[in-house]
Design a protein around this motif. Sequence first.
Motif, PDB file in Angstrom:
ATOM      1  N   VAL A  74      -7.359 -11.071  -5.620  1.00 23.66           N
ATOM      2  CA  VAL A  74      -8.124  -9.925  -5.129  1.00 23.66           C
ATOM      3  C   VAL A  74      -9.576 -10.135  -5.527  1.00 23.66           C
ATOM      4  O   VAL A  74      -9.904 -10.192  -6.700  1.00 23.66           O
ATOM      5  CB  VAL A  74      -7.580  -8.601  -5.704  1.00 23.66           C
ATOM      6  CG1 VAL A  74      -8.452  -7.434  -5.262  1.00 23.66           C
ATOM      7  CG2 VAL A  74      -6.127  -8.393  -5.283  1.00 23.66           C
ATOM      8  N   LEU A 112      -8.823   3.007   1.676  1.00 16.89           N
ATOM      9  CA  LEU A 112      -8.838   1.874   0.757  1.00 16.89           C
ATOM     10  C   LEU A 112      -9.096   0.596   1.527  1.00 16.89           C
ATOM     11  O   LEU A 112      -8.657   0.452   2.671  1.00 16.89           O
ATOM     12  CB  LEU A 112      -7.486   1.734   0.063  1.00 16.89           C
ATOM     13  CG  LEU A 112      -6.925   2.956  -0.642  1.00 16.89           C
ATOM     14  CD1 LEU A 112      -5.530   2.656  -1.160  1.00 16.89           C
ATOM     15  CD2 LEU A 112      -7.828   3.379  -1.761  1.00 16.89           C
ATOM     16  N   HIS A 113      -9.801  -0.323   0.900  1.00 19.02           N
ATOM     17  CA  HIS A 113      -9.877  -1.661   1.482  1.00 19.02           C
ATOM     18  C   HIS A 113      -9.826  -2.686   0.350  1.00 19.02           C
ATOM     19  O   HIS A 113     -10.153  -2.404  -0.795  1.00 19.02           O
ATOM     20  CB  HIS A 113     -11.083  -1.849   2.401  1.00 19.02           C
ATOM     21  CG  HIS A 113     -12.396  -1.935   1.703  1.00 19.02           C
ATOM     22  ND1 HIS A 113     -13.135  -0.840   1.381  1.00 19.02           N
ATOM     23  CD2 HIS A 113     -13.101  -3.000   1.266  1.00 19.02           C
ATOM     24  CE1 HIS A 113     -14.246  -1.218   0.787  1.00 19.02           C
ATOM     25  NE2 HIS A 113     -14.256  -2.527   0.688  1.00 19.02           N
ATOM     26  N   LEU A 114      -9.389  -3.872   0.737  1.00 19.72           N
ATOM     27  CA  LEU A 114      -9.116  -4.915  -0.224  1.00 19.72           C
ATOM     28  C   LEU A 114      -9.433  -6.251   0.415  1.00 19.72           C
ATOM     29  O   LEU A 114      -9.144  -6.466   1.596  1.00 19.72           O
ATOM     30  CB  LEU A 114      -7.626  -4.840  -0.578  1.00 19.72           C
ATOM     31  CG  LEU A 114      -6.945  -5.960  -1.319  1.00 19.72           C
ATOM     32  CD1 LEU A 114      -7.105  -5.749  -2.819  1.00 19.72           C
ATOM     33  CD2 LEU A 114      -5.463  -5.926  -0.991  1.00 19.72           C
ATOM     34  N   CYS A 115     -10.067  -7.112  -0.327  1.00 19.12           N
ATOM     35  CA  CYS A 115     -10.317  -8.483   0.128  1.00 19.12           C
ATOM     36  C   CYS A 115      -9.544  -9.432  -0.785  1.00 19.12           C
ATOM     37  O   CYS A 115      -9.553  -9.255  -2.000  1.00 19.12           O
ATOM     38  CB  CYS A 115     -11.806  -8.819   0.056  1.00 19.12           C
ATOM     39  SG  CYS A 115     -12.843  -7.782   1.085  1.00 19.12           S
ATOM     40  N   VAL A 129      -6.310  -0.616  -7.501  1.00 19.27           N
ATOM     41  CA  VAL A 129      -7.293   0.421  -7.174  1.00 19.27           C
ATOM     42  C   VAL A 129      -7.719   1.099  -8.469  1.00 19.27           C
ATOM     43  O   VAL A 129      -6.878   1.551  -9.254  1.00 19.27           O
ATOM     44  CB  VAL A 129      -6.712   1.458  -6.190  1.00 19.27           C
ATOM     45  CG1 VAL A 129      -7.710   2.569  -5.918  1.00 19.27           C
ATOM     46  CG2 VAL A 129      -6.291   0.792  -4.896  1.00 19.27           C
ATOM     47  N   THR A 154      -9.169   8.040  -5.221  1.00 16.59           N
ATOM     48  CA  THR A 154      -8.866   7.944  -3.789  1.00 16.59           C
ATOM     49  C   THR A 154      -8.764   9.314  -3.133  1.00 16.59           C
ATOM     50  O   THR A 154      -8.681   9.403  -1.918  1.00 16.59           O
ATOM     51  CB  THR A 154      -7.547   7.186  -3.564  1.00 16.59           C
ATOM     52  OG1 THR A 154      -6.488   7.887  -4.220  1.00 16.59           O
ATOM     53  CG2 THR A 154      -7.652   5.760  -4.091  1.00 16.59           C
ATOM     54  N   THR A 167       0.860  -1.179   0.000  1.00 20.69           N
ATOM     55  CA  THR A 167       0.000   0.000   0.000  1.00 20.69           C
ATOM     56  C   THR A 167       0.891   1.222   0.000  1.00 20.69           C
ATOM     57  O   THR A 167       1.972   1.213   0.579  1.00 20.69           O
ATOM     58  CB  THR A 167      -0.929   0.039   1.233  1.00 20.69           C
ATOM     59  OG1 THR A 167      -0.141   0.124   2.412  1.00 20.69           O
ATOM     60  CG2 THR A 167      -1.820  -1.175   1.278  1.00 20.69           C
ATOM     61  N   PHE A 215      -2.909   0.064  -4.089  1.00 18.98           N
ATOM     62  CA  PHE A 215      -2.662  -1.295  -3.616  1.00 18.98           C
ATOM     63  C   PHE A 215      -1.953  -1.996  -4.761  1.00 18.98           C
ATOM     64  O   PHE A 215      -2.479  -2.043  -5.882  1.00 18.98           O
ATOM     65  CB  PHE A 215      -3.956  -2.064  -3.342  1.00 18.98           C
ATOM     66  CG  PHE A 215      -4.509  -1.953  -1.962  1.00 18.98           C
ATOM     67  CD1 PHE A 215      -3.731  -2.244  -0.851  1.00 18.98           C
ATOM     68  CD2 PHE A 215      -5.822  -1.597  -1.778  1.00 18.98           C
ATOM     69  CE1 PHE A 215      -4.265  -2.160   0.415  1.00 18.98           C
ATOM     70  CE2 PHE A 215      -6.361  -1.508  -0.506  1.00 18.98           C
ATOM     71  CZ  PHE A 215      -5.571  -1.785   0.588  1.00 18.98           C
ATOM     72  N   HIS A 274     -12.142  -8.202  -4.113  1.00 15.89           N
ATOM     73  CA  HIS A 274     -12.878  -6.944  -4.005  1.00 15.89           C
ATOM     74  C   HIS A 274     -11.917  -5.848  -3.560  1.00 15.89           C
ATOM     75  O   HIS A 274     -11.053  -6.074  -2.735  1.00 15.89           O
ATOM     76  CB  HIS A 274     -14.011  -7.093  -2.980  1.00 15.89           C
ATOM     77  CG  HIS A 274     -14.844  -5.865  -2.824  1.00 15.89           C
ATOM     78  ND1 HIS A 274     -15.777  -5.480  -3.745  1.00 15.89           N
ATOM     79  CD2 HIS A 274     -14.864  -4.932  -1.851  1.00 15.89           C
ATOM     80  CE1 HIS A 274     -16.356  -4.358  -3.331  1.00 15.89           C
ATOM     81  NE2 HIS A 274     -15.815  -4.009  -2.187  1.00 15.89           N
ATOM     82  N   THR A 275     -12.095  -4.691  -4.128  1.00 10.54           N
ATOM     83  CA  THR A 275     -11.388  -3.504  -3.653  1.00 10.54           C
ATOM     84  C   THR A 275     -12.328  -2.316  -3.802  1.00 10.54           C
ATOM     85  O   THR A 275     -13.158  -2.279  -4.713  1.00 10.54           O
ATOM     86  CB  THR A 275     -10.057  -3.279  -4.408  1.00 10.54           C
ATOM     87  OG1 THR A 275      -9.395  -2.165  -3.827  1.00 10.54           O
ATOM     88  CG2 THR A 275     -10.257  -3.056  -5.878  1.00 10.54           C
ATOM     89  N   ASN A 276     -12.195  -1.387  -2.884  1.00 10.17           N
ATOM     90  CA  ASN A 276     -13.070  -0.222  -2.915  1.00 10.17           C
ATOM     91  C   ASN A 276     -12.430   0.895  -2.119  1.00 10.17           C
ATOM     92  O   ASN A 276     -11.436   0.688  -1.433  1.00 10.17           O
ATOM     93  CB  ASN A 276     -14.452  -0.567  -2.355  1.00 10.17           C
ATOM     94  CG  ASN A 276     -15.541   0.347  -2.904  1.00 10.17           C
ATOM     95  OD1 ASN A 276     -15.288   1.312  -3.625  1.00 10.17           O
ATOM     96  ND2 ASN A 276     -16.784   0.027  -2.570  1.00 10.17           N
TER      97      ASN A 276
END
Length: 109
Positions: A84, A101-104, A59, A63, A28, A76, A86-88
């Motif tokens: 990955v 930012l978040h990421l799964c 991403v 942002t 990140t 990211f 999901h990202t949002n």
Amino acid sequence: MQTSAWLDGFETMLAHLTAHWDGQLLITRNANVDMLKPDTALTKHNSDIISIYKLHQVVTKPTRIAAKSKTIIDHFITNHANRVTHTNVLPCPLVSDHSALHLCIYHND
């Protein structure tokens, strides 16, 4: 430090990481390199570095949103974009002028 010098240092770090680590990388950063402007010299330099090390910046939404501009300057970066799921970005104006930012990721052993 100027962004171009920072990118050179980032590339040196990636060279070290990829030479000594073969696992998953999740990096990140607030790079101040706007991925919404792919034709600028800094963004091209950044994209070239990421590509050389077979990495992906995942991403895709702005942002940092200001009154007259939108940018993707928080990133990211991973070597396993296929993991990955999901990202949002989540606006958080009470904390910062940047979104959170978040990421799964899906990790397969």
